[in-house]
Design an enzyme around this catalytic site. Sequence first.
Site, PDB file in Angstrom:
ATOM      1  N   ARG A  35       1.071  -1.167   0.022  1.00 48.95           N
ATOM      2  CA  ARG A  35       0.094  -0.085  -0.196  1.00 48.95           C
ATOM      3  C   ARG A  35       0.939   1.219   0.044  1.00 48.95           C
ATOM      4  O   ARG A  35       1.739   1.605   0.972  1.00 48.95           O
ATOM      5  CB  ARG A  35      -0.706  -0.041   1.310  1.00 48.95           C
ATOM      6  CG  ARG A  35      -2.141   0.722   1.328  1.00 48.95           C
ATOM      7  CD  ARG A  35      -2.924   0.618   2.337  1.00 48.95           C
ATOM      8  NE  ARG A  35      -2.495   0.965   3.522  1.00 48.95           N
ATOM      9  CZ  ARG A  35      -3.142   1.358   4.689  1.00 48.95           C
ATOM     10  NH1 ARG A  35      -4.621   1.417   4.586  1.00 48.95           N
ATOM     11  NH2 ARG A  35      -2.560   1.664   5.695  1.00 48.95           N
ATOM     12  N   THR A  40      -0.705   7.628  -0.815  1.00 49.40           N
ATOM     13  CA  THR A  40      -1.924   7.720  -1.445  1.00 49.40           C
ATOM     14  C   THR A  40      -3.110   6.460  -0.995  1.00 49.40           C
ATOM     15  O   THR A  40      -4.155   6.535  -1.145  1.00 49.40           O
ATOM     16  CB  THR A  40      -1.934   7.478  -3.119  1.00 49.40           C
ATOM     17  OG1 THR A  40      -1.247   6.045  -3.050  1.00 49.40           O
ATOM     18  CG2 THR A  40      -0.865   8.511  -3.743  1.00 49.40           C
ATOM     19  N   ASP A  63       4.640  -5.550   9.353  1.00 51.22           N
ATOM     20  CA  ASP A  63       6.096  -5.235  10.257  1.00 51.22           C
ATOM     21  C   ASP A  63       6.061  -6.183  11.473  1.00 51.22           C
ATOM     22  O   ASP A  63       7.037  -6.543  11.931  1.00 51.22           O
ATOM     23  CB  ASP A  63       5.927  -3.746  10.438  1.00 51.22           C
ATOM     24  CG  ASP A  63       6.433  -2.990   9.448  1.00 51.22           C
ATOM     25  OD1 ASP A  63       6.969  -3.358   8.372  1.00 51.22           O
ATOM     26  OD2 ASP A  63       6.117  -1.877   9.482  1.00 51.22           O
ATOM     27  N   ASP A  74       0.991  -2.245  12.048  1.00 48.11           N
ATOM     28  CA  ASP A  74       1.287  -2.892  10.546  1.00 48.11           C
ATOM     29  C   ASP A  74       1.496  -4.432  11.030  1.00 48.11           C
ATOM     30  O   ASP A  74       2.338  -4.807  11.480  1.00 48.11           O
ATOM     31  CB  ASP A  74       2.616  -1.976  10.260  1.00 48.11           C
ATOM     32  CG  ASP A  74       2.542  -2.361   8.664  1.00 48.11           C
ATOM     33  OD1 ASP A  74       2.690  -1.570   7.669  1.00 48.11           O
ATOM     34  OD2 ASP A  74       3.136  -3.633   8.430  1.00 48.11           O
TER      35      ASP A  74
HETATM   36  O1  PRP Z   1      -6.985  -2.360   2.984  1.00 47.50           O
HETATM   37  P1  PRP Z   1      -5.759  -1.697   2.595  1.00 47.50           P
HETATM   38  O2  PRP Z   1      -6.003  -0.344   2.866  1.00 47.50           O
HETATM   39  O3  PRP Z   1      -5.462  -1.878   1.221  1.00 47.50           O
HETATM   40  O4  PRP Z   1      -4.690  -2.088   3.437  1.00 47.50           O
HETATM   41  C1  PRP Z   1      -4.545  -3.326   3.981  1.00 47.50           C
HETATM   42  C2  PRP Z   1      -3.024  -3.776   3.373  1.00 47.50           C
HETATM   43  O5  PRP Z   1      -1.934  -3.359   4.044  1.00 47.50           O
HETATM   44  C3  PRP Z   1      -1.246  -4.241   4.599  1.00 47.50           C
HETATM   45  O6  PRP Z   1      -0.104  -4.466   3.740  1.00 47.50           O
HETATM   46  P2  PRP Z   1       0.968  -3.506   3.330  1.00 47.50           P
HETATM   47  O7  PRP Z   1       0.973  -2.556   2.414  1.00 47.50           O
HETATM   48  O8  PRP Z   1       1.421  -2.750   4.838  1.00 47.50           O
HETATM   49  O9  PRP Z   1       2.328  -4.617   3.008  1.00 47.50           O
HETATM   50  P3  PRP Z   1       3.170  -5.621   3.846  1.00 47.50           P
HETATM   51  O10 PRP Z   1       2.122  -6.894   3.838  1.00 47.50           O
HETATM   52  O11 PRP Z   1       4.053  -6.033   2.796  1.00 47.50           O
HETATM   53  O12 PRP Z   1       3.395  -5.223   5.167  1.00 47.50           O
HETATM   54  C4  PRP Z   1      -2.143  -5.275   4.785  1.00 47.50           C
HETATM   55  O13 PRP Z   1      -1.287  -6.508   4.944  1.00 47.50           O
HETATM   56  C5  PRP Z   1      -2.806  -5.259   3.644  1.00 47.50           C
HETATM   57  O14 PRP Z   1      -2.334  -5.910   2.469  1.00 47.50           O
HETATM   58  O1  URA Z   2      -4.242  -1.210  10.243  1.00 47.94           O
HETATM   59  C1  URA Z   2      -3.527  -1.524   9.360  1.00 47.94           C
HETATM   60  C2  URA Z   2      -4.125  -1.090   7.901  1.00 47.94           C
HETATM   61  C3  URA Z   2      -3.202  -1.326   6.850  1.00 47.94           C
HETATM   62  N1  URA Z   2      -2.291  -2.572   7.060  1.00 47.94           N
HETATM   63  C4  URA Z   2      -1.870  -3.031   8.411  1.00 47.94           C
HETATM   64  O2  URA Z   2      -1.132  -3.708   8.545  1.00 47.94           O
HETATM   65  N2  URA Z   2      -2.642  -2.396   9.343  1.00 47.94           N
HETATM   66 MG    MG Z   3       2.603  -3.631   6.051  1.00 49.45          MG
END
Ligand code: PRP
Ligand code: URA
Ligand code: MG
Length: 209
Positions: free
Chosen positions: A104, A108, A203, A200
Site C-alpha cells: 500500500r 495515496t 512489520d 502494521d
Molecule cells: O485495505 P488496505 O488499505 O489496502 O490495507 C491493507 C493492506 O495493508 C497491509 O499491507 P502492506 O501494504 O503494509 O504490505 P506488507 O504486508 O508488505 O507490510 C495489509 O497486510 C494489507 O495488504
Molecule cells: O491497520 C492496518 C492497515 C493496513 N495495514 C496494516 O497492516 N494495518
Molecule cells: Mg505492512
Amino acid sequence: MARTVIMDHPLIQHKIGIIRKKDTSSKEFREMISEIAMLMCYEATRELPLTDVEIETPICKTTVKELEGKKMAVVPILRAGLGMVEGMLAMIPAAKIGHIGLYRDPETLAPVEYYCKLPSDIASREVFVTDPMLATGGSATAAITMLKEKGAKKIHFMCIIASPEGIEKMHEVHPDVDVFVGALDDHLNEHGYIVPGLGDAGDRIFGTK
Ligand SMILES: O=P(O)(O)OC[C@H]1O[C@H](OP(=O)(O)OP(=O)(O)O)[C@H](O)[C@@H]1O
Ligand SMILES: O=c1cc[nH]c(=O)[nH]1
Ligand SMILES: [Mg+2]
C-alpha cells in the site's frame, strides 16, 4: 450478495486479543496469526461438499462421508498474508499456493502490484485469499480482480481484522466473494490504519520495524 461472516469463536477472539497488544513479540504474533488462520479455515470450509463412500470397518460394511475432492488454493497477499498460510494448510494440506505481491503506497494508500504467481489451474480451484488486515479494501479488491483476470471463479477472502470501510468496498467491488473476518473494528484513522487494530501486520510478523 456474498456474506460477511464474523468468526466470534472464543478461541479466535482470545488470540486476537493477544495480537492486538503492542508488547506481543514477533514470535508470539506469528504463532497466533497462524493459529487464528487455522481456526478460521476450519469455519470457512464448513460448506465444502461431501459425498457418500462405501467402506469396510473391521466390523462391517458402512457408508462414510468424504470430501468431494474439490481442488483448493490458498493465495496470500504479500507480505502479511503469508503469516496465515501455514495455519490454512494445517486444515487443507492438499491446497496449492499462489502469491500476490501488493503493498500500500503510504501517501495515496493505493495498492501497488509487484508480484503474481498462481497455480496454472487456478480457474478450476476454490480460492482462499489471505491477508490479516482489510483496511481501505484497496489491496484485497485489487488482488481479487487479479485472480478473476486469471480465471478464478469461486473466491473467499479471509482476514483477521477488518474495518467497516473495507467490508463495504469488498462487497461493492466483488459482490460474489464471501468475506470471513475475525473481528470487525471501529474505523480507519487519518493514515488509513485500523482503529483499534494492531498496527502494521507485516512489520509485526516479520519484525521489520
Ligand atoms: O485495505 P488496505 O488499505 O489496502 O490495507 C491493507 C493492506 O495493508 C497491509 O499491507 P502492506 O501494504 O503494509 O504490505 P506488507 O504486508 O508488505 O507490510 C495489509 O497486510 C494489507 O495488504
Ligand atoms: O491497520 C492496518 C492497515 C493496513 N495495514 C496494516 O497492516 N494495518
Ligand atoms: Mg505492512
